[in-house]
Scaffold this active site. Structure first.
Site: not given
Length: 279
Positions: A178, A272
């Site tokens: 990511h 996150c």
């Protein structure tokens, strides 16, 4: 909140109160492997994971930020990683559509929360995108990751929905799957990133956009040091990223080390766990 002036650049570092959405790791576990960090054979300490997450949540509140919580759902162990749940800009919600079947139900769950909390402009995407995992807002631009999770066609879709420029960046190292594992936004025009996580073309784009960026070492990246969150003055990041902390302090930021080692077992850390509500 008081200001701090960088001795290196003379820039004034001002903490801006933010609004965040988080999800308590009530059902967190590592039951499957969809990234190189996940090893189901290694046990997770549930109590420690919860304690570490609560420390992060409470730290945000102590710094003057607002934290709202979405209820966790049984059977969705990765729902704790709220950043993946959507992208929110100008009060508009670009919902997440996950690549792996194990996380598919998270997208609708987060979208339901937004609709129930008064967000009227929402968009269910045509193409795969994993929220703020691959979309990071810097000034009036979105940096958009692709290569492992988010479909590059989603970038044009996001640009049409939000009406701001979207810059595509290709990730090439599966350990940094990511964008928020390889790059962190520090201010309206500053970032820090790990060059080796990006393709040569994307590295050139980043050098053009951010010539004075903080560059992370391999050691910084390997402890998820770039999965960090800045409020313009304070930068919360994994405490093991000591080189990055020194670099940030030299530029007038206040790095705050956080221990989220249990959540790192699933490939997640500070950012996150945190979805910013940009209204």
């Amino acid at each position: 909140m008081t200001d701090r002036v960088s001795a290196q650049s003379g820039r004034r570092r001002t903490a801006i109160p933010r609004r965040f959405l988080m999800c308590r790791p009530e059902f967190y576990d590592v039951r499957y492997s969809i990234n190189p960090w996940m090893h189901p054979e290694k046990p997770v300490d549930d109590a420690l994971a919860l304690s570490q997450w609560e420390t992060l949540r409470d730290l945000y509140r102590d710094l003057g930020h607002t934290v709202q919580e979405i209820d966790p759902i049984p059977g969705l162990p990765d729902m704790v990683f709220a950043a993946n749940g959507a992208t929110v800009l100008d009060g508009k919600v670009f919902a997440a559509r996950f690549r792996h079947v194990e996380r598919t139900a998270e997208g609708p769950a987060y979208l339901d929360w937004f609709r129930q909390h008064g967000y009227e402009e929402t968009h269910w995407p045509e193409y795969i995108n994993e929220g703020e995992g691959d979309y990071l807002s810097v000034g009036r631009r979105l940096l958009a990751g692709t290569g492992f999770r988010t479909d590059p066609r989603s970038h044009a879709e996001a640009q049409e929905f939000f009406g701001v420029p979207v810059t595509s960046l290709r990730l090439v190292n599966p350990s940094y799957y990511h964008l928020d594992t390889a790059l962190s936004v520090l201010s309206e025009d500053e970032v820090m990133y790990y060059p080796a996580a990006f393709s040569e073309g994307s590295q050139a784009v980043l050098r053009e956009l951010f010539p004075d960026a903080v560059l992370a070492t391999h050691e910084d990246a390997a402890v998820f040091g770039l999965n960090a969150l800045s409020d313009g003055r304070h930068v919360l990041l994994p405490e093991a990223a000591t080189h990055l902390a020194k670099e940030l302090a030299a530029r007038g930021f206040e790095p705050i080390g956080v221990d989220l080692t249990e959540l790192l077992k699933a490939g997640g850390s500070v950012k996150c766990c945190t979805l910013e509500l940009r209204d």
